[in-house]
Design a protein around this motif. Structure first.
Motif, short mmCIF file in Angstrom:
data_model
loop_
_atom_site.label_atom_id
_atom_site.label_comp_id
_atom_site.label_asym_id
_atom_site.label_seq_id
_atom_site.Cartn_x
_atom_site.Cartn_y
_atom_site.Cartn_z
N THR A 137 0.74 -1.31 0.01
CA THR A 137 -0.01 -0.06 0.18
C THR A 137 0.96 1.27 -0.04
O THR A 137 2.03 1.14 0.34
CB THR A 137 -0.86 -0.03 1.17
OG1 THR A 137 -0.22 -0.38 2.36
CG2 THR A 137 -1.81 -1.14 1.24
N ARG A 154 -9.96 -0.79 3.89
CA ARG A 154 -8.88 0.13 3.57
C ARG A 154 -9.39 1.40 3.24
O ARG A 154 -10.66 1.72 2.67
CB ARG A 154 -8.01 -0.41 2.22
CG ARG A 154 -7.06 0.42 1.93
CD ARG A 154 -6.55 0.04 0.62
NE ARG A 154 -6.01 1.16 -0.06
CZ ARG A 154 -5.31 1.14 -1.30
NH1 ARG A 154 -5.31 0.12 -1.86
NH2 ARG A 154 -4.64 2.21 -1.74
N LEU A 189 -10.15 4.76 1.49
CA LEU A 189 -10.34 4.86 0.15
C LEU A 189 -9.62 6.48 -0.24
O LEU A 189 -9.73 7.25 -1.35
CB LEU A 189 -11.71 5.51 -0.56
CG LEU A 189 -12.96 4.06 -0.42
CD1 LEU A 189 -14.00 4.40 -0.62
CD2 LEU A 189 -12.25 3.05 -0.70
N PHE A 243 -7.17 6.71 -3.25
CA PHE A 243 -7.76 5.38 -3.97
C PHE A 243 -7.52 5.37 -5.22
O PHE A 243 -6.75 4.23 -5.88
CB PHE A 243 -9.04 5.21 -3.68
CG PHE A 243 -9.38 3.41 -3.46
CD1 PHE A 243 -8.58 2.60 -2.52
CD2 PHE A 243 -10.32 2.97 -4.18
CE1 PHE A 243 -9.15 1.24 -2.45
CE2 PHE A 243 -10.47 1.67 -4.18
CZ PHE A 243 -9.73 0.83 -3.37
N TRP A 280 -5.57 -3.22 -6.97
CA TRP A 280 -6.44 -3.25 -5.76
C TRP A 280 -6.73 -4.39 -5.08
O TRP A 280 -6.49 -5.48 -5.84
CB TRP A 280 -7.87 -2.38 -5.95
CG TRP A 280 -7.57 -0.92 -6.18
CD1 TRP A 280 -7.47 -0.06 -5.60
CD2 TRP A 280 -7.59 -0.44 -7.81
NE1 TRP A 280 -7.39 1.17 -6.22
CE2 TRP A 280 -7.21 1.14 -7.57
CE3 TRP A 280 -7.50 -0.98 -8.78
CZ2 TRP A 280 -7.06 1.75 -8.61
CZ3 TRP A 280 -7.52 -0.22 -10.02
CH2 TRP A 280 -7.33 1.13 -9.72
N LEU A 336 -14.41 7.28 -7.27
CA LEU A 336 -13.23 6.49 -6.87
C LEU A 336 -12.11 6.89 -7.52
O LEU A 336 -10.97 7.17 -6.75
CB LEU A 336 -13.45 5.15 -6.81
CG LEU A 336 -14.47 4.43 -6.01
CD1 LEU A 336 -14.87 2.83 -6.20
CD2 LEU A 336 -14.42 4.78 -4.44
#
Length: 292
Positions: free
Chosen positions: A22, A228, A230, A233, A239, A281
């Motif tokens: 991440t 997780r 956003l 994101f 992902w 998103l």
């Protein structure tokens, strides 16, 4: 980039876990959020304990930052001095110690320091003193051991600090016209307090068999994962915990378990409606030059 880890040091590939790394963006935010959440939940536990001491039974809904973590039930077991037994049977999305752990895909680290120490040990063979004690045999330890830091050459007056609302050292972008923008700085409300729009419920959820790990070395349940954030994101694909989803549409449709209803609702939308959700998103990005 994905990594393969063996948290239990089994050497058995059937127990290995694949993890999508991440981003390191704005990690001070979840650290401070976790500290605030833990304080509020601890206060609610003490409120339930006090109620039990007064009335024999304490029933305390656990809610912080607008997120519910179930209910804490406390029974008085002795009157003078008061003693109470805490029942966490109906506590959800968090460990029974009520410590919110916002680091790691499983939500198994309460602090950034803990996460780094575990990652360095498992992936880089660097042991912090939390792992090997005050004296590391191969002399590659990198954390203080709880002793006075001054004895290790660290000076309190030279400590690095920053204001999350404004400073963010080495975390800014400068445009061609010389205009500089700080990345990651918190928004500020009218009272000057930092506001984190972190887009998560801060809890663990069962994501179903399809997304389940091959093993459960952390004792959390193989199919259980932390929601997780956003935030940023749209800038951080691929992902899911193992990076299997190369599109946001695929990531949404891969969800199961507790997310099955939301997934099915999304799948039943018209294509144009799905595109609107994906567009939202995709626009949760670290930096958007068109806005400045």
């Amino acid at each position: 980039m994905n990594v393969v880890v063996d948290p239990s040091h089994t050497g058995d590939p059937s127990f290995f876990l694949e993890r999508n790394t991440t981003p390191l963006f704005a990690l001070s935010i979840p650290q401070k959020l976790a500290e605030e959440l833990n304080l509020e939940l601890n206060q609610q536990r003490e409120s339930a304990r006090a109620e039990a001491c007064e009335a024999g039974l304490g029933v305390q809904p656990l809610t912080t930052k607008g997120v519910g973590f179930g209910t804490l039930v406390t029974f008085r077991t002795a009157i003078e001095p008061c003693a109470a037994k805490i029942d966490t049977t109906v506590v959800t999305g968090i460990d029974s110690d009520l410590v919110v752990r916002l680091f790691g895909w499983k939500g198994n680290h309460a602090t950034l320091r803990s996460f780094i120490c575990g990652a360095a040990h498992n992936e880089l063979s660097l042991q912090g003193t939390e792992t090997v004690g005050a004296l590391d045999g191969d002399f590659d330890d990198f954390f203080p051991d709880g002793s006075d830091p001054v004895n290790s050459g660290l000076q309190p007056d030279l400590a690095v600090s920053f204001d999350m609302r404004s400073d963010q050292p080495k975390n800014m972008i400068t445009l061609e016209d010389g205009t500089a923008y700080h990345l990651g700085a918190l928004a500020v409300d009218d009272a000057g307090h930092g506001v984190a729009n972190w887009y998560t419920d801060l809890k663990r959820h069962d994501m179903g068999a399809a997304l389940s790990d091959s093993a459960d070395p952390f004792g959390i349940v193989a199919s259980m994962f932390l929601t997780r954030s956003l935030a940023d994101f749209g800038s951080t694909g691929p992902w899911l915990h193992d990076g299997r989803a190369t599109t946001l549409n695929a990531a949404i449709l891969a969800h199961g378990g507790e997310a099955a209803t939301s997934r099915d609702t999304y799948a039943a939308l018209y294509a144009a409606q799905q595109a609107q959700i994906v567009a939202f998103l995709e626009n949760l990005v670290i930096y958007n030059a068109e806005e400045h």
